[in-house]
Design a protein around this motif. Structure first.
Motif, PDB file in Angstrom:
ATOM      1  N   GLU A  38       0.830  -1.203   0.000  1.00  0.00           N
ATOM      2  CA  GLU A  38       0.000   0.000   0.000  1.00  0.00           C
ATOM      3  C   GLU A  38       0.870   1.260   0.000  1.00  0.00           C
ATOM      4  OE1 GLU A  38      -2.460  -0.543   3.404  1.00  0.00           O
ATOM      5  OE2 GLU A  38      -3.590  -2.200   2.507  1.00  0.00           O
ATOM      6  N   ARG A  39       1.976   1.203   0.723  1.00  0.00           N
ATOM      7  CA  ARG A  39       2.902   2.346   0.743  1.00  0.00           C
ATOM      8  C   ARG A  39       3.487   2.567  -0.655  1.00  0.00           C
ATOM      9  NH1 ARG A  39       5.911   0.354   4.250  1.00  0.00           N
ATOM     10  NH2 ARG A  39       4.665   1.054   6.015  1.00  0.00           N
ATOM     11  N   ILE A  40       3.864   1.481  -1.317  1.00  0.00           N
ATOM     12  CA  ILE A  40       4.397   1.586  -2.683  1.00  0.00           C
ATOM     13  C   ILE A  40       3.330   2.144  -3.615  1.00  0.00           C
ATOM     14  CG2 ILE A  40       5.241   0.253  -4.652  1.00  0.00           C
ATOM     15  CD1 ILE A  40       6.503  -1.680  -2.557  1.00  0.00           C
ATOM     16  N   ALA A  41       2.088   1.683  -3.464  1.00  0.00           N
ATOM     17  CA  ALA A  41       0.994   2.170  -4.313  1.00  0.00           C
ATOM     18  C   ALA A  41       0.808   3.678  -4.147  1.00  0.00           C
ATOM     19  CB  ALA A  41      -0.299   1.436  -3.964  1.00  0.00           C
ATOM     20  N   ARG A  42       0.835   4.148  -2.923  1.00  0.00           N
ATOM     21  CA  ARG A  42       0.660   5.584  -2.686  1.00  0.00           C
ATOM     22  C   ARG A  42       1.845   6.386  -3.230  1.00  0.00           C
ATOM     23  NH1 ARG A  42      -2.112   3.437   1.919  1.00  0.00           N
ATOM     24  NH2 ARG A  42      -4.238   4.313   1.975  1.00  0.00           N
ATOM     25  N   ASP A  43       3.042   5.877  -3.005  1.00  0.00           N
ATOM     26  CA  ASP A  43       4.230   6.599  -3.465  1.00  0.00           C
ATOM     27  C   ASP A  43       4.248   6.728  -4.988  1.00  0.00           C
ATOM     28  OD1 ASP A  43       5.070   6.903  -0.881  1.00  0.00           O
ATOM     29  OD2 ASP A  43       6.574   5.312  -0.950  1.00  0.00           O
ATOM     30  N   ILE A  44       3.999   5.624  -5.687  1.00  0.00           N
ATOM     31  CA  ILE A  44       4.069   5.664  -7.151  1.00  0.00           C
ATOM     32  C   ILE A  44       2.921   6.491  -7.720  1.00  0.00           C
ATOM     33  CG2 ILE A  44       2.792   3.509  -7.561  1.00  0.00           C
ATOM     34  CD1 ILE A  44       5.861   4.748  -9.526  1.00  0.00           C
ATOM     35  N   SER A  45       1.746   6.444  -7.090  1.00  0.00           N
ATOM     36  CA  SER A  45       0.609   7.241  -7.565  1.00  0.00           C
ATOM     37  C   SER A  45       0.909   8.734  -7.465  1.00  0.00           C
ATOM     38  CB  SER A  45      -0.646   6.907  -6.756  1.00  0.00           C
ATOM     39  OG  SER A  45      -1.040   5.568  -6.955  1.00  0.00           O
ATOM     40  N   GLU A  46       1.538   9.128  -6.362  1.00  0.00           N
ATOM     41  CA  GLU A  46       1.866  10.544  -6.200  1.00  0.00           C
ATOM     42  C   GLU A  46       2.931  10.988  -7.200  1.00  0.00           C
ATOM     43  OE1 GLU A  46       2.810  11.039  -2.091  1.00  0.00           O
ATOM     44  OE2 GLU A  46       0.778  10.499  -1.439  1.00  0.00           O
ATOM     45  N   LEU A  47       3.855  10.091  -7.545  1.00  0.00           N
ATOM     46  CA  LEU A  47       4.847  10.426  -8.566  1.00  0.00           C
ATOM     47  C   LEU A  47       4.187  10.694  -9.917  1.00  0.00           C
ATOM     48  CD1 LEU A  47       7.785   7.942  -7.833  1.00  0.00           C
ATOM     49  CD2 LEU A  47       7.707  10.393  -7.358  1.00  0.00           C
ATOM     50  N   TYR A  48       3.076  10.003 -10.165  1.00  0.00           N
ATOM     51  CA  TYR A  48       2.335  10.184 -11.414  1.00  0.00           C
ATOM     52  C   TYR A  48       1.260  11.272 -11.294  1.00  0.00           C
ATOM     53  CZ  TYR A  48       4.271   6.151 -13.954  1.00  0.00           C
ATOM     54  OH  TYR A  48       5.094   5.277 -14.643  1.00  0.00           O
ATOM     55  N   LEU A  52       1.873   3.355 -14.919  1.00  0.00           N
ATOM     56  CA  LEU A  52       1.701   3.443 -13.473  1.00  0.00           C
ATOM     57  C   LEU A  52       1.509   2.052 -12.880  1.00  0.00           C
ATOM     58  CD1 LEU A  52       1.068   4.654 -10.704  1.00  0.00           C
ATOM     59  CD2 LEU A  52      -1.199   5.288 -11.564  1.00  0.00           C
ATOM     60  N   GLN A  53       0.650   1.258 -13.496  1.00  0.00           N
ATOM     61  CA  GLN A  53       0.393  -0.083 -12.986  1.00  0.00           C
ATOM     62  C   GLN A  53       1.642  -0.956 -13.067  1.00  0.00           C
ATOM     63  OE1 GLN A  53      -2.879  -2.095 -14.887  1.00  0.00           O
ATOM     64  NE2 GLN A  53      -2.980  -3.684 -13.332  1.00  0.00           N
ATOM     65  N   MET A  54       2.340  -0.917 -14.186  1.00  0.00           N
ATOM     66  CA  MET A  54       3.537  -1.739 -14.349  1.00  0.00           C
ATOM     67  C   MET A  54       4.656  -1.287 -13.405  1.00  0.00           C
ATOM     68  SD  MET A  54       2.504  -3.966 -16.487  1.00  0.00           S
ATOM     69  CE  MET A  54       3.975  -4.845 -17.016  1.00  0.00           C
ATOM     70  N   ASP A  55       4.790   0.031 -13.214  1.00  0.00           N
ATOM     71  CA  ASP A  55       5.796   0.537 -12.276  1.00  0.00           C
ATOM     72  C   ASP A  55       5.473   0.105 -10.846  1.00  0.00           C
ATOM     73  OD1 ASP A  55       7.308   1.687 -14.212  1.00  0.00           O
ATOM     74  OD2 ASP A  55       6.738   3.762 -13.786  1.00  0.00           O
ATOM     75  N   PHE A  56       4.198   0.072 -10.507  1.00  0.00           N
ATOM     76  CA  PHE A  56       3.784  -0.410  -9.183  1.00  0.00           C
ATOM     77  C   PHE A  56       4.249  -1.840  -8.970  1.00  0.00           C
ATOM     78  CE2 PHE A  56       0.221  -2.774  -7.036  1.00  0.00           C
ATOM     79  CZ  PHE A  56       0.570  -2.448  -5.739  1.00  0.00           C
ATOM     80  N   TYR A  57       3.995  -2.711  -9.953  1.00  0.00           N
ATOM     81  CA  TYR A  57       4.417  -4.105  -9.817  1.00  0.00           C
ATOM     82  C   TYR A  57       5.937  -4.213  -9.744  1.00  0.00           C
ATOM     83  CZ  TYR A  57      -0.383  -5.276 -11.180  1.00  0.00           C
ATOM     84  OH  TYR A  57      -1.749  -5.390 -11.232  1.00  0.00           O
ATOM     85  N   SER A  58       6.612  -3.411 -10.550  1.00  0.00           N
ATOM     86  CA  SER A  58       8.075  -3.454 -10.560  1.00  0.00           C
ATOM     87  C   SER A  58       8.636  -3.051  -9.199  1.00  0.00           C
ATOM     88  CB  SER A  58       8.605  -2.529 -11.655  1.00  0.00           C
ATOM     89  OG  SER A  58      10.011  -2.474 -11.631  1.00  0.00           O
ATOM     90  N   ARG A  59       8.079  -1.993  -8.606  1.00  0.00           N
ATOM     91  CA  ARG A  59       8.570  -1.538  -7.302  1.00  0.00           C
ATOM     92  C   ARG A  59       8.248  -2.535  -6.189  1.00  0.00           C
ATOM     93  NH1 ARG A  59       9.278   4.574  -6.607  1.00  0.00           N
ATOM     94  NH2 ARG A  59       9.679   5.277  -8.743  1.00  0.00           N
TER      95      ARG A  59
END
Length: 421
Positions: free
Chosen positions: A25-35, A149-156
């Motif tokens: 969830e932390r990764i999801a929030r971080d990557i979403s804010e980057l986008y 965004l979705q692929m970067d989330f999985y990668s992170r």
């Protein structure tokens, strides 16, 4: 008296596992804010008409899988949300996020959804989803941003062995032509279809392509691809999506018969699968829905987004032996030798916590040996021991549990000592 158990199709997330949820969830929030996507939180239940109009009357979700009820005899029907997009669209319309011509909104959400289906591995009646929605831009660049965004989330998160499948249903007219082409292709084979797909043939033929029944799979072989019915505008849109993904270095495969379970999808569709999950290997997907906002009472506004099931993601990470980052704070455990020491440790406990140091103690008056055992069981990083002699000398005994190294530290300096990098 028998103990009450959790309802079938639900699962408790216990402390031994909840840190993994917090990590993704932390990764999801971080990557979403980057986008530049901002968080939105919508109710877990909505008026049932929202999903009937949005997801579609003929969809499996509306016909068979919703938790729908009437809270009071005089109340309207209520449905626990089975998916995230319809509620987000309703919120965007109601709160005027996209009321003005040319308005844009990019949001993400994390929360539970509810579907009444047969529970199985990785599929629960209450499941959790990370999703993102973007409104106001009809260009293929917005489709690709959501995919990235979705692929970067999985990668992170560290997911390996990922595969992206894409397709296009085209605009409304293209989709209608595709529906007619499927009916024409499958009607002569109606007797070969499953009973469910025979019903779908006239109501929702696209869903037959998504069936897991071997009879439907055999009958669908050779079905015309959606690409055959695309308008020129939709062909150009899909070509640009593929071009942008290629430029971004994201591998993909065009799956001509890929469809998804919601009636609102148009144009680009995608699905992401991961190794380690067996046949049911999809961990998320999304698509464009340019007519949904208008269908739910808003001004015509294009939209695109995705959803990712967190249970299936965590299953994939476990299967692939991926170790998530554990952000748990190092724990300090205070051991008290006597009543005076316990009073002193209560004060120290408050000081430590006020400075951002995780700390705890046992207030029950157990022996020192029992307190050390408890500290070990709670996986404490350090143990601070205080007794009468330490109080008299103005010091504490600090023990690092991993190395068993013990040092005497001034009571006045213990907080700053623990805060050192």
């Amino acid at each position: 008296m028998d103990a009450i158990k959790a309802p079938r199709g639900t699962a408790d997330i216990l402390p031994a596992e909840s840190w993994k949820w917090q990590a993704v969830e932390r990764i999801a929030r971080d990557i979403s804010e980057l986008y530049h996507f901002a968080e939105i939180r919508t109710p877990i239940y909505e008026h049932s008409d929202l999903f009937h109009r949005g997801v579609g009357e003929t969809s499996d979700i509306v016909q068979k899988e919703t938790f729908t009820f009437r809270p009071r005899p005089e109340s309207e029907m209520i449905t626990l949300r089975p998916e995230g997009t319809a509620g987000v669209v309703r919120a965007a319309i109601e709160n005027s996020l996209i009321a003005q011509e040319g308005a844009r909104a990019k949001v993400y959400y994390i929360g539970p959804n509810f579907r009444y289906e047969r529970p199985q591995k990785g599929r629960f009646r209450q499941h959790h989803q990370f999703g993102a929605e973007a409104f106001g831009i009809a260009d293929p660049e917005q489709d690709v941003e959501c995919i990235l965004l979705q692929m970067d989330f999985y990668s992170r998160c560290g997911v390996k062995d990922l595969a992206l499948h894409i397709n296009s249903l085209g605009d409304s007219e293209s989709k209608a032509r595709y529906r007619d082409a499927l009916i024409a292709f499958l009607s002569p084979k109606a007797a070969e279809l499953s009973e469910e797909s025979q019903r779908r043939l006239t109501t929702n033929p696209l869903r037959i392509l998504d069936s897991k029944d071997p009879r439907d799979n055999a009958a669908s072989l050779g079905a015309p691809p959606a690409a055959d019915t695309l308008s020129e505008k939709s062909r150009n849109h899909f070509h640009r999506v593929r071009e942008l993904l290629t430029r971004a270095g994201v591998p993909f495969a065009v799956s001509p018969n890929l469809v998804r379970g919601f009636d609102y999808y148009t144009e680009t569709l995608w699905e992401v699968v991961a190794g380690g999950l067996g046949a049911q290997n999809a961990i998320g997907g999304g698509g464009r829905y340019d007519n949904l906002v208008e269908k739910l009472g808003g001004r015509p506004t294009p939209g695109v987004g995705f959803g990712s099931g967190l249970e299936r993601l965590l299953m994939a990470l476990d299967a692939q032996c991926v170790v998530l980052p554990n952000a748990r704070k190092p724990l300090v455990w205070l051991v008290s030798l006597g009543d005076a020491a316990k009073d002193a440790n209560w004060q120290l406990l408050r000081e430590l916590r006020s400075r951002g140091i995780a700390a705890d103690l046992d207030p029950t008056g157990r022996s020192a040996k029992s307190q050390f055992k408890l500290a070990d069981r709670e996986k404490a990083t350090w143990v601070i021991t205080v007794g009468d002699s330490e109080l008299a000398a103005g010091i504490v005994e600090l023990k690092e549990m991993k190395t068993f190294v013990q040092t005497k530290v001034s009571r006045e300096e213990i907080v700053s000592h623990l805060l050192r990098p």
